[in-house]
Design an enzyme around this catalytic site. Structure first.
Site, short mmCIF file in Angstrom:
data_model
loop_
_atom_site.label_atom_id
_atom_site.label_comp_id
_atom_site.label_asym_id
_atom_site.label_seq_id
_atom_site.Cartn_x
_atom_site.Cartn_y
_atom_site.Cartn_z
N GLU A 1 14.68 7.36 -5.56
CA GLU A 1 15.62 7.40 -4.45
C GLU A 1 16.98 6.87 -4.88
OE1 GLU A 1 14.14 5.34 -1.03
OE2 GLU A 1 12.20 6.35 -1.05
N GLU B 1 16.15 14.02 2.82
CA GLU B 1 15.47 13.55 4.02
C GLU B 1 16.48 13.25 5.11
OE1 GLU B 1 12.30 10.10 5.49
OE2 GLU B 1 12.74 10.36 3.36
N ASP C 1 5.94 8.84 -6.48
CA ASP C 1 7.09 7.99 -6.18
C ASP C 1 7.18 6.81 -7.13
OD1 ASP C 1 8.60 9.05 -4.10
OD2 ASP C 1 7.26 8.26 -2.54
N ASP D 1 5.16 6.60 -1.79
CA ASP D 1 5.08 5.17 -1.50
C ASP D 1 4.92 4.93 0.01
OD1 ASP D 1 7.66 5.83 -0.75
OD2 ASP D 1 8.65 4.32 -1.99
#
Length: 275
Positions: A124, A191, A94, A55
């Site tokens: 996420e 991340e 994503d 994304d």
């Protein structure tokens, strides 16, 4: 120079089972973001094992100031384009902002991405995703869970900051990782976490781990394609390296990235974070 990229092409498709075997054997694998067929073909030639239809396209393709405006239709369009250009790489796609706020919504949108050509979807979040991950896994949809810095929550996090720096935060990431793997997550992506935490998390879970700004000890590495080609807008993040140097072509740059991840020279200490 990296002129002979044809020899790097894998002889068979990269599968989830192959990535699991690579983790068990201690063999590093590579991932780059991609959004169209032409760059996908170049990555295939260079030997990139996994491709993330990120994304991040909201920022590097659409010119948005975050990933939040990206829609599921945008993601399906670009996933289909990557699929058409792909010969053997494993494709992750994503799930964009607010496309998986409930398990049933996630199932519907994940099905769209899989039908567009994804081999796996990426979400996420932490423990709150467990029921969603379990439902997708039960329905045969492979899941990558993204923890640490989660760009879709950038406003909640107060900016793009390193996560897991103190013991309590690191312990929480570990706990949530184990819960998501137990729920059926097949890959974890971290991340912007300290390199030592990236190492310990990779050792603690049975599934392959991809890192971006998570140190050199994760099973795989990912970068945004535009960043590693040196055409990012604004100041590059600490974990970014420009591979489009020394007269290389774009395909050569992809091949150089593969080589450096495989031989352990990328990421170097200057691309990592301390606790």
């Amino acid at each position: 120079m990296y002129s002979d990229t044809s020899a790097k092409k894998p002889v068979s498709p990269i599968t989830l089972s192959k990535l699991q075997r690579m983790k068990q054997a201690g063999e590093k694998f590579t991932c780059l973001t991609c959004y169209d067929a032409t760059f996908t073909h170049a990555m295939n030639k260079a030997g990139v094992e996994t491709i993330l239809v990120g994304d991040s396209l909201g920022m590097v393709v659409q010119g948005q100031d975050s990933t939040l405006p990206v829609s599921i239709d945008d993601m399906c369009y670009h996933t289909a384009a990557v699929k058409r250009g792909n010969s053997h790489a494993f494709i992750l796609a994503d799930m964009p902002f607010m496309s998986y706020s409930s398990p049933n919504q996630a199932l519907d949108n994940a099905a769209k991405l899989m039908q567009a050509g994804a081999n796996m979807v990426k979400l996420e979040g932490g423990s709150w995703l467990a029921d969603t991950v379990r439902l997708l896994s039960e329905r045969g949809i492979p899941v990558c869970a993204h923890l640490g810095l989660t760009p879709q929550a950038v406003h909640k996090l107060g900016g793009y900051k390193v996560q897991g720096k103190d013991k309590a935060a690191a312990d929480l990431i570990l706990q949530e990782s184990l819960e998501l793997v137990a729920a059926g997550a097949d890959i974890l992506l971290y991340e912007c976490i300290p390199s030592e935490l990236g190492k310990s998390l990779t050792q603690a879970v049975s599934v392959p781990v991809i890192g971006i700004g998570a140190g050199a000890d994760t099973d795989g590495q990912v970068l945004v394609m535009h960043d590693m080609l040196g055409i990012n807008i604004g100041r590059p993040a600490r974990f970014v390296k420009n591979f489009l140097t020394n007269g290389r072509t774009i395909t050569d740059a992809f091949a150089a990235y593969v080589d450096e991840v495989k031989n352990g020279t990328f990421p170097a200490p200057e691309h990592t974070f301390d606790a």
